[in-house]
Design a protein around this motif. Structure first.
Motif, mmCIF file in Angstrom:
data_model
loop_
_atom_site.group_PDB
_atom_site.id
_atom_site.type_symbol
_atom_site.label_atom_id
_atom_site.label_comp_id
_atom_site.label_asym_id
_atom_site.label_seq_id
_atom_site.Cartn_x
_atom_site.Cartn_y
_atom_site.Cartn_z
ATOM 1 N N GLU A 167 34.220 18.504 32.528
ATOM 2 C CA GLU A 167 34.673 17.522 33.732
ATOM 3 C C GLU A 167 35.754 18.463 34.440
ATOM 4 O OE1 GLU A 167 32.917 15.621 34.760
ATOM 5 O OE2 GLU A 167 32.343 14.084 33.380
ATOM 6 N N PRO A 168 36.009 18.514 35.803
ATOM 7 C CA PRO A 168 37.084 19.164 36.393
ATOM 8 C C PRO A 168 38.365 18.913 35.970
ATOM 9 C CG PRO A 168 36.212 17.328 37.721
ATOM 10 C CD PRO A 168 35.257 17.412 36.517
ATOM 11 N N GLU A 169 38.902 17.816 35.582
ATOM 12 C CA GLU A 169 40.033 17.775 34.847
ATOM 13 C C GLU A 169 40.628 18.378 34.023
ATOM 14 O OE1 GLU A 169 38.545 13.901 37.283
ATOM 15 O OE2 GLU A 169 37.982 15.231 35.368
ATOM 16 N N GLU A 170 39.705 18.883 33.333
ATOM 17 C CA GLU A 170 39.876 19.810 32.032
ATOM 18 C C GLU A 170 40.557 20.896 32.350
ATOM 19 O OE1 GLU A 170 37.413 22.528 28.881
ATOM 20 O OE2 GLU A 170 36.586 20.615 29.299
ATOM 21 N N ILE A 171 40.417 21.784 33.611
ATOM 22 C CA ILE A 171 40.958 22.763 33.825
ATOM 23 C C ILE A 171 42.286 22.759 34.181
ATOM 24 C CG2 ILE A 171 40.609 24.710 35.602
ATOM 25 C CD1 ILE A 171 37.941 24.016 34.016
ATOM 26 N N THR A 172 42.961 21.798 34.644
ATOM 27 C CA THR A 172 44.279 21.856 34.616
ATOM 28 C C THR A 172 45.184 22.100 33.380
ATOM 29 O OG1 THR A 172 44.349 19.927 36.417
ATOM 30 C CG2 THR A 172 46.378 20.260 35.034
ATOM 31 N N GLY A 173 44.463 21.948 32.404
ATOM 32 C CA GLY A 173 45.084 22.293 30.931
ATOM 33 C C GLY A 173 45.088 23.907 30.698
ATOM 34 N N TYR A 174 44.529 24.706 31.794
ATOM 35 C CA TYR A 174 44.283 26.101 31.522
ATOM 36 C C TYR A 174 45.330 26.801 32.441
ATOM 37 C CZ TYR A 174 40.236 24.458 29.325
ATOM 38 O OH TYR A 174 39.004 23.742 28.437
ATOM 39 N N LEU A 175 45.980 26.263 33.367
ATOM 40 C CA LEU A 175 46.945 26.610 34.282
ATOM 41 C C LEU A 175 47.969 27.264 33.741
ATOM 42 C CD1 LEU A 175 46.727 24.062 37.159
ATOM 43 C CD2 LEU A 175 45.089 26.455 36.645
ATOM 44 N N GLY A 176 48.601 26.977 32.530
ATOM 45 C CA GLY A 176 49.829 27.585 32.009
ATOM 46 C C GLY A 176 50.898 26.332 32.578
ATOM 47 N N ASP A 177 52.190 26.866 33.175
ATOM 48 C CA ASP A 177 52.924 25.883 33.461
ATOM 49 C C ASP A 177 52.374 24.981 34.786
ATOM 50 O OD1 ASP A 177 55.088 24.474 34.691
ATOM 51 O OD2 ASP A 177 56.318 26.242 34.921
ATOM 52 N N ALA A 178 52.016 23.833 34.631
ATOM 53 C CA ALA A 178 51.379 23.176 36.006
ATOM 54 C C ALA A 178 52.229 22.901 36.984
ATOM 55 C CB ALA A 178 50.868 21.761 35.266
ATOM 56 N N TRP A 179 53.535 22.819 36.857
ATOM 57 C CA TRP A 179 54.543 22.774 37.905
ATOM 58 C C TRP A 179 54.477 23.853 38.915
ATOM 59 C CZ3 TRP A 179 56.509 18.320 38.589
ATOM 60 C CH2 TRP A 179 56.626 17.310 37.272
ATOM 61 N N GLN A 180 53.838 25.071 38.518
ATOM 62 C CA GLN A 180 53.517 26.288 39.405
ATOM 63 C C GLN A 180 52.408 26.156 40.257
ATOM 64 O OE1 GLN A 180 53.934 29.752 37.159
ATOM 65 N NE2 GLN A 180 55.950 29.472 36.416
ATOM 66 N N TRP A 181 51.461 24.869 39.980
ATOM 67 C CA TRP A 181 50.262 24.874 40.870
ATOM 68 C C TRP A 181 50.051 23.673 41.827
ATOM 69 C CZ3 TRP A 181 46.651 28.614 40.181
ATOM 70 C CH2 TRP A 181 46.853 29.817 39.035
ATOM 71 N N LEU A 182 49.407 23.755 42.749
ATOM 72 C CA LEU A 182 49.273 22.810 43.244
ATOM 73 C C LEU A 182 47.556 22.423 43.171
ATOM 74 C CD1 LEU A 182 49.687 20.207 45.592
ATOM 75 C CD2 LEU A 182 49.360 21.731 47.265
ATOM 76 N N VAL A 183 47.086 21.161 42.527
ATOM 77 C CA VAL A 183 45.518 21.086 42.621
ATOM 78 C C VAL A 183 45.014 20.515 43.843
ATOM 79 C CG1 VAL A 183 43.839 19.841 41.376
ATOM 80 C CG2 VAL A 183 45.916 20.542 40.160
ATOM 81 N N GLU A 184 44.163 21.369 44.446
ATOM 82 C CA GLU A 184 43.799 20.964 45.840
ATOM 83 C C GLU A 184 42.363 20.164 45.953
ATOM 84 O OE1 GLU A 184 46.233 23.761 48.785
ATOM 85 O OE2 GLU A 184 44.640 24.614 47.978
ATOM 86 N N THR A 185 41.584 20.578 44.761
ATOM 87 C CA THR A 185 40.208 19.759 44.662
ATOM 88 C C THR A 185 40.169 19.853 43.219
ATOM 89 O OG1 THR A 185 39.468 21.083 46.568
ATOM 90 C CG2 THR A 185 37.822 20.140 45.088
#
Length: 206
Positions: A167-185
């Motif tokens: 599922e797409p939500e899983e990928i957020t866990g692979y970003l490292g520091d999530a505060w450095q990212w903006l999830v757009e889709t």
């Protein structure tokens, strides 16, 4: 998938499996860009892109045609040879890289890393997508598209192992520091056997 190569996870992780797949027919894929890549990338400013698991090159060639400087990486030399020929025919330049994506960690920084329908077991999925995210420079985007578990389609009469879908939500866990990212889709698209997980996140500027 080739009938003489059973669709097991271990088989699908080996170069021999993919060489056999590509050698079975003159062309496996349509050569057209994946529609979710086109939809998600059309609004982005072209820069340097990496197409992970580029196969016969349809996505990489489309990116090059639209102003991107593109690296296309794949484990199959047969697929890369076809991609190189298709790129020449299209009149674009792509740097085709023979890489085992399961162990490769991109050395360069990119404005876009695209992984289209790269289906891996959970542990390898984490490693590959974490490495992909780490290769994105500030302002750049990670685009991951794959089949959702809602889309348990068959291929050549065989059902792929369910663990390969996500599922797409899983990928957020692979970003490292999530505060450095903006999830757009972060959504699923389609229905039935054509339900895709579509995920795009942008690394924020420092």
């Amino acid at each position: 998938m080739p009938h003489d190569h059973p669709m097991t996870v271990d088989a699908m992780l080996k170069q021999e499996f993919w060489e056999a797949l590509y050698q079975r027919d003159d062309r496996i894929w349509s050569g057209n860009v994946n529609v979710n890549l086109q939809t998600e990338v059309e609004g982005l400013k072209p820069g340097r892109a990496l197409d992970l698991g580029c196969g016969e090159g349809g996505d990489a060639i489309w990116l090059a045609r639209h102003g991107w400087t593109v690296d296309g990486a794949d484990i199959s030399t047969t697929a890369l040879a076809r991609a190189e020929a298709a790129g020449r025919e299209a009149g674009v330049t792509v740097d085709w890289l023979h890489r085992d994506i399961l162990s490769w960690r991109p050395e360069d920084a990119y404005d876009l890393v695209s992984a289209q329908y790269m289906h891996l077991p959970p542990a390898l999925r984490r490693d590959v997508f974490t490495a992909a995210a780490a290769a994105i420079r500030p302002g750049g985007s990670l685009l991951v598209v794959g089949h959702s578990p809602k889309a348990m389609r068959q291929f050549d009469g065989q059902k792929p192992p369910e663990e390969l879908f996500f599922e797409p939500e899983e990928i957020t866990g692979y970003l490292g520091d999530a505060w450095q990212w903006l999830v757009e889709t972060c959504e699923t698209r389609g229905e039935g056997h054509h339900t895709d997980a579509v995920y795009r996140a942008r690394r924020l500027e420092a």
